[in-house]
Scaffold this motif. Structure first.
Motif, PDB file in Angstrom:
ATOM      1  N   VAL A   1       0.783  -1.088  -0.122  1.00  0.00           N
ATOM      2  CA  VAL A   1       0.000   0.055  -0.025  1.00  0.00           C
ATOM      3  C   VAL A   1       0.845   1.246  -0.119  1.00  0.00           C
ATOM      4  O   VAL A   1       1.728   1.466   0.968  1.00  0.00           O
ATOM      5  CB  VAL A   1      -0.980   0.049   1.189  1.00  0.00           C
ATOM      6  N   ARG A   2       0.646   2.198  -1.000  1.00  0.00           N
ATOM      7  CA  ARG A   2       1.678   3.092  -1.175  1.00  0.00           C
ATOM      8  C   ARG A   2       0.795   4.458  -1.235  1.00  0.00           C
ATOM      9  O   ARG A   2      -0.279   4.463  -1.738  1.00  0.00           O
ATOM     10  CB  ARG A   2       2.479   3.168  -2.366  1.00  0.00           C
ATOM     11  N   PHE A   3       1.366   5.493  -0.594  1.00  0.00           N
ATOM     12  CA  PHE A   3       0.685   6.763  -0.613  1.00  0.00           C
ATOM     13  C   PHE A   3       1.574   8.026  -1.189  1.00  0.00           C
ATOM     14  O   PHE A   3       2.778   8.141  -0.958  1.00  0.00           O
ATOM     15  CB  PHE A   3       0.432   7.084   0.922  1.00  0.00           C
ATOM     16  N   LEU A   4       0.964   8.764  -1.975  1.00  0.00           N
ATOM     17  CA  LEU A   4       1.733  10.023  -2.734  1.00  0.00           C
ATOM     18  C   LEU A   4       1.422  11.153  -1.772  1.00  0.00           C
ATOM     19  O   LEU A   4       2.191  12.288  -2.051  1.00  0.00           O
ATOM     20  CB  LEU A   4       1.168  10.184  -4.056  1.00  0.00           C
ATOM     21  N   GLY A   5       0.551  11.279  -0.771  1.00  0.00           N
ATOM     22  CA  GLY A   5       0.465  12.528   0.206  1.00  0.00           C
ATOM     23  C   GLY A   5       0.083  13.873  -0.329  1.00  0.00           C
ATOM     24  O   GLY A   5       0.322  14.669   0.008  1.00  0.00           O
ATOM     25  N   TYR A   6      -0.564  13.678  -1.421  1.00  0.00           N
ATOM     26  CA  TYR A   6      -1.571  14.968  -1.891  1.00  0.00           C
ATOM     27  C   TYR A   6      -2.512  15.538  -1.065  1.00  0.00           C
ATOM     28  O   TYR A   6      -2.942  14.445  -0.334  1.00  0.00           O
ATOM     29  CB  TYR A   6      -1.987  14.836  -3.359  1.00  0.00           C
ATOM     30  N   SER A   7      -2.862  16.413  -1.185  1.00  0.00           N
ATOM     31  CA  SER A   7      -4.077  17.161  -0.097  1.00  0.00           C
ATOM     32  C   SER A   7      -5.203  16.566  -0.571  1.00  0.00           C
ATOM     33  O   SER A   7      -5.549  16.979  -1.691  1.00  0.00           O
ATOM     34  CB  SER A   7      -3.874  18.797  -0.066  1.00  0.00           C
ATOM     35  N   ASP A   8      -5.927  16.067   0.501  1.00  0.00           N
ATOM     36  CA  ASP A   8      -7.352  15.914   0.085  1.00  0.00           C
ATOM     37  C   ASP A   8      -8.265  17.056  -0.310  1.00  0.00           C
ATOM     38  O   ASP A   8      -8.322  17.777   0.478  1.00  0.00           O
ATOM     39  CB  ASP A   8      -7.989  15.075   1.507  1.00  0.00           C
ATOM     40  N   GLY A   9      -9.031  16.611  -1.289  1.00  0.00           N
ATOM     41  CA  GLY A   9     -10.001  17.642  -1.770  1.00  0.00           C
ATOM     42  C   GLY A   9      -9.223  18.777  -2.577  1.00  0.00           C
ATOM     43  O   GLY A   9     -10.084  19.676  -3.040  1.00  0.00           O
ATOM     44  N   ARG A  10      -8.145  18.623  -3.154  1.00  0.00           N
ATOM     45  CA  ARG A  10      -7.311  19.898  -3.890  1.00  0.00           C
ATOM     46  C   ARG A  10      -6.574  19.076  -5.006  1.00  0.00           C
ATOM     47  O   ARG A  10      -5.517  19.480  -5.444  1.00  0.00           O
ATOM     48  CB  ARG A  10      -6.340  20.407  -2.804  1.00  0.00           C
ATOM     49  N   VAL A  11      -7.045  17.794  -5.422  1.00  0.00           N
ATOM     50  CA  VAL A  11      -6.413  17.107  -6.525  1.00  0.00           C
ATOM     51  C   VAL A  11      -6.669  17.408  -7.923  1.00  0.00           C
ATOM     52  O   VAL A  11      -7.918  17.689  -8.055  1.00  0.00           O
ATOM     53  CB  VAL A  11      -6.483  15.594  -6.306  1.00  0.00           C
TER      54      VAL A  11
ATOM     55  N   PRO B   1      -5.431  17.037 -11.967  1.00  0.00           N
ATOM     56  CA  PRO B   1      -4.921  16.126 -13.020  1.00  0.00           C
ATOM     57  C   PRO B   1      -3.455  16.888 -13.671  1.00  0.00           C
ATOM     58  O   PRO B   1      -3.390  16.961 -14.628  1.00  0.00           O
ATOM     59  CB  PRO B   1      -5.822  15.759 -14.238  1.00  0.00           C
ATOM     60  N   SER B   2      -2.553  17.188 -12.684  1.00  0.00           N
ATOM     61  CA  SER B   2      -1.436  17.904 -13.002  1.00  0.00           C
ATOM     62  C   SER B   2      -0.309  17.020 -13.611  1.00  0.00           C
ATOM     63  O   SER B   2      -0.395  15.804 -13.415  1.00  0.00           O
ATOM     64  CB  SER B   2      -0.610  18.558 -11.949  1.00  0.00           C
ATOM     65  N   LEU B   3       0.586  17.567 -14.261  1.00  0.00           N
ATOM     66  CA  LEU B   3       1.867  16.857 -14.840  1.00  0.00           C
ATOM     67  C   LEU B   3       2.582  16.127 -13.834  1.00  0.00           C
ATOM     68  O   LEU B   3       3.030  15.084 -13.720  1.00  0.00           O
ATOM     69  CB  LEU B   3       2.650  17.754 -15.651  1.00  0.00           C
ATOM     70  N   GLU B   4       2.632  16.833 -12.548  1.00  0.00           N
ATOM     71  CA  GLU B   4       3.495  16.237 -11.372  1.00  0.00           C
ATOM     72  C   GLU B   4       2.582  15.103 -10.859  1.00  0.00           C
ATOM     73  O   GLU B   4       3.293  13.957 -10.782  1.00  0.00           O
ATOM     74  CB  GLU B   4       3.383  17.307 -10.410  1.00  0.00           C
ATOM     75  N   LEU B   5       1.165  14.895 -10.971  1.00  0.00           N
ATOM     76  CA  LEU B   5       0.460  13.773 -10.618  1.00  0.00           C
ATOM     77  C   LEU B   5       0.757  12.509 -11.422  1.00  0.00           C
ATOM     78  O   LEU B   5       0.818  11.418 -11.276  1.00  0.00           O
ATOM     79  CB  LEU B   5      -0.923  14.118 -10.274  1.00  0.00           C
ATOM     80  N   ARG B   6       0.559  13.018 -12.855  1.00  0.00           N
ATOM     81  CA  ARG B   6       0.860  11.871 -13.920  1.00  0.00           C
ATOM     82  C   ARG B   6       2.162  11.372 -13.917  1.00  0.00           C
ATOM     83  O   ARG B   6       2.202  10.204 -13.974  1.00  0.00           O
ATOM     84  CB  ARG B   6       0.903  12.796 -15.354  1.00  0.00           C
ATOM     85  N   ARG B   7       3.154  12.080 -13.625  1.00  0.00           N
ATOM     86  CA  ARG B   7       4.606  11.661 -13.369  1.00  0.00           C
ATOM     87  C   ARG B   7       4.603  10.791 -12.257  1.00  0.00           C
ATOM     88  O   ARG B   7       5.156   9.560 -12.435  1.00  0.00           O
ATOM     89  CB  ARG B   7       5.467  12.870 -13.418  1.00  0.00           C
TER      90      ARG B   7
ATOM     91  N   ALA C   1     -10.117  13.635 -11.201  1.00  0.00           N
ATOM     92  CA  ALA C   1      -8.956  14.196 -11.238  1.00  0.00           C
ATOM     93  C   ALA C   1      -7.861  12.834 -11.347  1.00  0.00           C
ATOM     94  O   ALA C   1      -6.836  12.726 -12.306  1.00  0.00           O
ATOM     95  CB  ALA C   1      -8.365  15.202 -10.247  1.00  0.00           C
ATOM     96  N   VAL C   2      -7.902  12.139 -10.416  1.00  0.00           N
ATOM     97  CA  VAL C   2      -7.222  10.909 -10.299  1.00  0.00           C
ATOM     98  C   VAL C   2      -7.207  10.010 -11.294  1.00  0.00           C
ATOM     99  O   VAL C   2      -6.332   9.179 -12.120  1.00  0.00           O
ATOM    100  CB  VAL C   2      -7.186  10.044  -8.880  1.00  0.00           C
ATOM    101  N   GLY C   3      -8.612   9.747 -11.543  1.00  0.00           N
ATOM    102  CA  GLY C   3      -8.876   8.905 -12.895  1.00  0.00           C
ATOM    103  C   GLY C   3      -8.521   9.429 -14.164  1.00  0.00           C
ATOM    104  O   GLY C   3      -7.871   8.523 -15.048  1.00  0.00           O
ATOM    105  N   GLY C   4      -8.446  10.506 -14.460  1.00  0.00           N
ATOM    106  CA  GLY C   4      -7.880  11.387 -15.637  1.00  0.00           C
ATOM    107  C   GLY C   4      -6.392  11.300 -15.376  1.00  0.00           C
ATOM    108  O   GLY C   4      -5.786  10.732 -16.744  1.00  0.00           O
ATOM    109  N   ALA C   5      -5.584  11.441 -14.496  1.00  0.00           N
ATOM    110  CA  ALA C   5      -4.184  11.527 -14.314  1.00  0.00           C
ATOM    111  C   ALA C   5      -3.806  10.069 -14.618  1.00  0.00           C
ATOM    112  O   ALA C   5      -2.711   9.921 -15.203  1.00  0.00           O
ATOM    113  CB  ALA C   5      -3.768  12.004 -13.239  1.00  0.00           C
ATOM    114  N   ALA C   6      -4.337   9.195 -13.962  1.00  0.00           N
ATOM    115  CA  ALA C   6      -4.022   7.786 -14.041  1.00  0.00           C
ATOM    116  C   ALA C   6      -3.951   7.197 -15.555  1.00  0.00           C
ATOM    117  O   ALA C   6      -3.236   6.457 -15.974  1.00  0.00           O
ATOM    118  CB  ALA C   6      -4.851   6.950 -13.123  1.00  0.00           C
ATOM    119  N   LEU C   7      -5.093   7.542 -16.300  1.00  0.00           N
ATOM    120  CA  LEU C   7      -5.329   7.269 -17.720  1.00  0.00           C
ATOM    121  C   LEU C   7      -4.247   7.819 -18.519  1.00  0.00           C
ATOM    122  O   LEU C   7      -3.745   7.219 -19.521  1.00  0.00           O
ATOM    123  CB  LEU C   7      -6.738   7.470 -18.205  1.00  0.00           C
TER     124      LEU C   7
END
Ligand SMILES: [Zn+2]
Length: 239
Positions: free
Chosen positions: A80-90, A92-98, A133-139
């Motif tokens: 189980v891994r965590f990226l530590g982004y802020s809840d409620g403020r995600v 689909p940034s380039l940083e998240l995609r990376r 946002a997470v779904g878009g960045a993950a795709l």
């Protein structure tokens, strides 16, 4: 769809603790039963969650990480891994995609399970902005980032992470599911996983009945018959 015997590693990418358990824990339990390696990647710690609303939410992030690890264990997942982004403020940034592409290259999954990036107008609950946002960045991380060695070249140069092609994605929470998994034999484990999120669900009266009826309704929609439970996904070929 990928044949079962070609799914050996699965990466589940979600926004918050408990998302994987609502959306996919039954299917995950069945994968683990077959010897599939499953990794959970959580973008936030869910630090804006909780029932006891206090302005000072100190400790919530760590509590929710612990609850998620317990929930994962209930269906046999220990990575189980965590990226530590802020809840409620995600977003689909380039940083998240990376950051997601990095974990895809580390885990090298055959299948990624994540949120549907589109708003569901039939049922609003799964369409939290963090989920979309997470779904878009993950795709985007699946296609094109993780497979393109020239996308985020630092992943190759500095971390030695070679390109990887994920061949299939299952999207959760959309309005157009086209694949149903009969999770009846894993329903007790899914419920145990959900109930591990004590800070989120322990105050909800009739929670177990609510969960059972929700997933029984999906089994009915899938045509599995009475006494069955199901999870639904939109399958996207990304080979
Ligand atoms: Zn969520």
């Amino acid at each position: 769809m990928l044949p079962e015997n070609e799914i050996n590693r699965v990466l589940v990418v979600t926004a918050h603790p408990d998302d994987a358990d609502f959306g996919a824990a039954g299917s995950v339990a069945l994968f683990v039963d077959r010897g599939v390696e499953v990794t959970y990647l959580l973008v936030t710690d869910g630090d804006a969650g909780g029932n006891e609303r206090e302005l000072d939410n100190t400790g919530m992030a760590e509590l929710r990480r612990t609850e998620q690890r317990t929930a994962a264990k209930a269906v046999g997942v220990t990575d189980v891994r965590f990226l530590g982004y802020s809840d409620g403020r995600v977003v689909p940034s380039l940083e998240l995609r990376r950051d997601i592409a990095r974990v895809i290259r580390q885990v090298r999954p055959d299948l990624v399970i994540t949120h549907h990036p589109d708003r569901n107008y039939q049922f609003i609950a799964p369409s939290h902005p963090d989920h979309r946002a997470v779904g878009g960045a993950a795709l985007d991380a699946v296609y094109p980032d993780a497979r393109n060695p020239y996308a985020f070249p630092e992943l190759v140069k500095e971390e030695g992470l070679e390109a990887w092609t994920v061949r299939e994605v299952w999207l959760n929470g959309g309005s157009t599911p086209n694949h149903w998994v009969d999770i009846t034999e894993a329903m007790d484990r899914k419920l145990a996983a959900l109930q591990s999120h004590v800070s989120q669900v322990s105050h909800v009266e009739g929670f177990a009945d609510f969960v059972r009826s929700r997933f029984a309704a999906w089994a009915e929609q899938a045509g599995f018959g009475e006494g069955h439970y199901a999870e639904g996904f939109q399958v996207v070929s990304t080979a």
